[in-house]
Design a protein around this motif. Structure first.
Motif, PDB file in Angstrom:
ATOM      1  N   GLU A  24       0.814  -1.224   0.000  1.00 32.31           N
ATOM      2  CA  GLU A  24       0.000   0.000   0.000  1.00 32.31           C
ATOM      3  C   GLU A  24       0.845   1.270   0.000  1.00 32.31           C
ATOM      4  OE1 GLU A  24      -0.788   0.471   4.785  1.00 32.31           O
ATOM      5  OE2 GLU A  24      -2.354  -0.385   3.548  1.00 32.31           O
ATOM      6  N   ASN A  25       2.136   1.170   0.205  1.00 25.01           N
ATOM      7  CA  ASN A  25       3.014   2.336   0.222  1.00 25.01           C
ATOM      8  C   ASN A  25       3.664   2.619  -1.136  1.00 25.01           C
ATOM      9  OD1 ASN A  25       2.647   2.918   2.998  1.00 25.01           O
ATOM     10  ND2 ASN A  25       4.021   1.233   3.489  1.00 25.01           N
ATOM     11  N   ILE A  26       3.339   1.833  -2.138  1.00 29.45           N
ATOM     12  CA  ILE A  26       3.910   1.979  -3.477  1.00 29.45           C
ATOM     13  C   ILE A  26       2.777   1.980  -4.501  1.00 29.45           C
ATOM     14  CG2 ILE A  26       5.392   0.900  -5.239  1.00 29.45           C
ATOM     15  CD1 ILE A  26       7.105   1.697  -2.964  1.00 29.45           C
ATOM     16  N   ILE A  27       2.865   2.855  -5.494  1.00 27.94           N
ATOM     17  CA  ILE A  27       1.977   2.804  -6.654  1.00 27.94           C
ATOM     18  C   ILE A  27       2.871   2.565  -7.864  1.00 27.94           C
ATOM     19  CG2 ILE A  27       0.441   4.103  -8.173  1.00 27.94           C
ATOM     20  CD1 ILE A  27      -0.725   5.443  -5.726  1.00 27.94           C
ATOM     21  N   VAL A  28       2.641   1.458  -8.561  1.00 24.85           N
ATOM     22  CA  VAL A  28       3.428   1.084  -9.735  1.00 24.85           C
ATOM     23  C   VAL A  28       2.635   1.465 -10.979  1.00 24.85           C
ATOM     24  CG1 VAL A  28       4.529  -0.816 -10.970  1.00 24.85           C
ATOM     25  CG2 VAL A  28       4.437  -0.847  -8.476  1.00 24.85           C
ATOM     26  N   SER A  29       3.281   2.186 -11.876  1.00 22.65           N
ATOM     27  CA  SER A  29       2.639   2.607 -13.113  1.00 22.65           C
ATOM     28  C   SER A  29       2.370   1.414 -14.006  1.00 22.65           C
ATOM     29  CB  SER A  29       3.541   3.608 -13.840  1.00 22.65           C
ATOM     30  OG  SER A  29       3.067   3.824 -15.142  1.00 22.65           O
ATOM     31  N   LYS A  30       1.219   1.428 -14.673  1.00 20.41           N
ATOM     32  CA  LYS A  30       0.931   0.374 -15.653  1.00 20.41           C
ATOM     33  C   LYS A  30       1.651   0.652 -16.959  1.00 20.41           C
ATOM     34  CE  LYS A  30      -3.436  -1.112 -13.771  1.00 20.41           C
ATOM     35  NZ  LYS A  30      -4.860  -1.312 -13.951  1.00 20.41           N
ATOM     36  N   HIS A  31       2.040   1.929 -17.195  1.00 21.58           N
ATOM     37  CA  HIS A  31       2.778   2.293 -18.413  1.00 21.58           C
ATOM     38  C   HIS A  31       4.213   1.785 -18.361  1.00 21.58           C
ATOM     39  CE1 HIS A  31      -0.514   4.953 -19.394  1.00 21.58           C
ATOM     40  NE2 HIS A  31      -0.305   5.697 -18.330  1.00 21.58           N
ATOM     41  N   ASP A  32       4.819   1.877 -17.187  1.00 21.81           N
ATOM     42  CA  ASP A  32       6.237   1.559 -17.023  1.00 21.81           C
ATOM     43  C   ASP A  32       6.410   0.998 -15.614  1.00 21.81           C
ATOM     44  OD1 ASP A  32       8.983   1.476 -16.770  1.00 21.81           O
ATOM     45  OD2 ASP A  32       9.281   3.632 -16.960  1.00 21.81           O
ATOM     46  N   THR A  33       6.682  -0.304 -15.494  1.00 15.04           N
ATOM     47  CA  THR A  33       6.766  -0.929 -14.167  1.00 15.04           C
ATOM     48  C   THR A  33       7.978  -0.450 -13.377  1.00 15.04           C
ATOM     49  OG1 THR A  33       7.859  -2.857 -15.118  1.00 15.04           O
ATOM     50  CG2 THR A  33       5.468  -2.988 -14.811  1.00 15.04           C
ATOM     51  N   ASN A  34       8.920   0.235 -14.023  1.00 15.34           N
ATOM     52  CA  ASN A  34      10.049   0.813 -13.288  1.00 15.34           C
ATOM     53  C   ASN A  34       9.678   2.141 -12.635  1.00 15.34           C
ATOM     54  OD1 ASN A  34      11.895  -1.244 -13.873  1.00 15.34           O
ATOM     55  ND2 ASN A  34      12.261  -0.365 -15.897  1.00 15.34           N
ATOM     56  N   LEU A  35       8.536   2.704 -13.000  1.00 17.54           N
ATOM     57  CA  LEU A  35       8.069   3.971 -12.431  1.00 17.54           C
ATOM     58  C   LEU A  35       7.206   3.659 -11.215  1.00 17.54           C
ATOM     59  CD1 LEU A  35       7.868   7.060 -12.613  1.00 17.54           C
ATOM     60  CD2 LEU A  35       5.926   6.750 -14.149  1.00 17.54           C
ATOM     61  N   LYS A  36       7.764   3.931 -10.032  1.00 19.96           N
ATOM     62  CA  LYS A  36       7.072   3.631  -8.780  1.00 19.96           C
ATOM     63  C   LYS A  36       6.952   4.907  -7.953  1.00 19.96           C
ATOM     64  CE  LYS A  36       8.734  -1.089  -8.566  1.00 19.96           C
ATOM     65  NZ  LYS A  36       9.823  -1.295  -9.455  1.00 19.96           N
ATOM     66  N   PHE A  37       5.739   5.223  -7.536  1.00 23.55           N
ATOM     67  CA  PHE A  37       5.489   6.359  -6.655  1.00 23.55           C
ATOM     68  C   PHE A  37       5.467   5.835  -5.224  1.00 23.55           C
ATOM     69  CE2 PHE A  37       3.655   7.494 -10.707  1.00 23.55           C
ATOM     70  CZ  PHE A  37       4.026   8.820 -10.869  1.00 23.55           C
ATOM     71  N   GLU A  38       6.252   6.458  -4.377  1.00 22.39           N
ATOM     72  CA  GLU A  38       6.409   6.012  -2.996  1.00 22.39           C
ATOM     73  C   GLU A  38       5.674   6.966  -2.048  1.00 22.39           C
ATOM     74  OE1 GLU A  38      10.238   4.625  -0.378  1.00 22.39           O
ATOM     75  OE2 GLU A  38      10.520   5.813  -2.169  1.00 22.39           O
ATOM     76  N   ARG A  39       4.935   6.399  -1.115  1.00 25.84           N
ATOM     77  CA  ARG A  39       4.183   7.207  -0.155  1.00 25.84           C
ATOM     78  C   ARG A  39       5.138   7.967   0.762  1.00 25.84           C
ATOM     79  NH1 ARG A  39      -1.034   6.209   2.062  1.00 25.84           N
ATOM     80  NH2 ARG A  39      -0.933   4.147   1.116  1.00 25.84           N
TER      81      ARG A  39
END
Length: 181
Positions: free
Chosen positions: A100-115
């Motif tokens: 729940e502390n990470i959002i992984v982009s569906k466009h690019d799995t290397n792009l991760k947004f961290e809470r």
């Protein structure tokens, strides 16, 4: 039924419109540079902050193709981190997992947004830390001015790093192919 569909459509449009995306570069640098990292901070509808870091060349290419690339990547992201595989053998290295502390982009799995977890609010700033703790049990800390024009990385260190917020339009160097001529 039509009223419910209209309400859901309105709700989705409202959610997308309220997310705020800010781009931070190291102070003293220019958005025209291609050899710097850009920190992207997203403030979602609930006020939760999320952060990712992208190489400036990659950022510019993505924004040139789609001005709302990082908004779309965040909005369509998932909390499921995909499985990783060893190169050449295809053997699974780690299974897919939910975080729940990470959002992984569906466009690019290397792009991760961290809470970012808010530690304190002062009269001039909001102090946060990353939700992840690395191997040495050290989390990065960030302080944001209340207007989100300035970000300070590791504000409690002797030499903190200062970052300046840059509007998205400054990263888009051209609008069409004709701008090249």
């Amino acid at each position: 039924m039509k009223k419910l569909l209209f309400f859901i459509t309105f709700l989705v449009m409202t959610i997308v419109a309220k997310a705020q995306v800010m781009y931070f570069i190291p102070s003293g640098h220019s958005p025209e540079e291609n050899n710097i990292y850009v920190d992207i901070v997203v403030k979602d509808n609930s006020g939760q902050l999320w952060k990712t870091t992208v190489w400036s060349g990659t950022l510019k290419n993505n924004l040139l193709a789609n001005r709302n690339y990082y908004v779309d990547a965040f909005n369509t992201g998932t909390h499921t981190i995909p499985a990783t595989y060893l190169p050449f053998t295809g053997t699974q290295y780690s299974p897919a997992r939910y975080d729940e502390n990470i959002i992984v982009s569906k466009h690019d799995t290397n792009l991760k947004f961290e809470r970012l977890i808010i530690l304190q609010r002062t009269q001039k700033s909001i102090v946060c830390k990353t939700s992840r703790v690395d191997i040495m049990a050290i989390s990065d800390k960030y302080a944001f001015s209340l207007d989100f024009k300035t970000m300070v990385q590791n504000p409690d260190k002797v030499n903190p790093s200062y970052y300046t917020s840059i509007p998205v339009d400054r990263f888009i160097v051209r609008r069409s192919i004709d701008d090249l001529f």
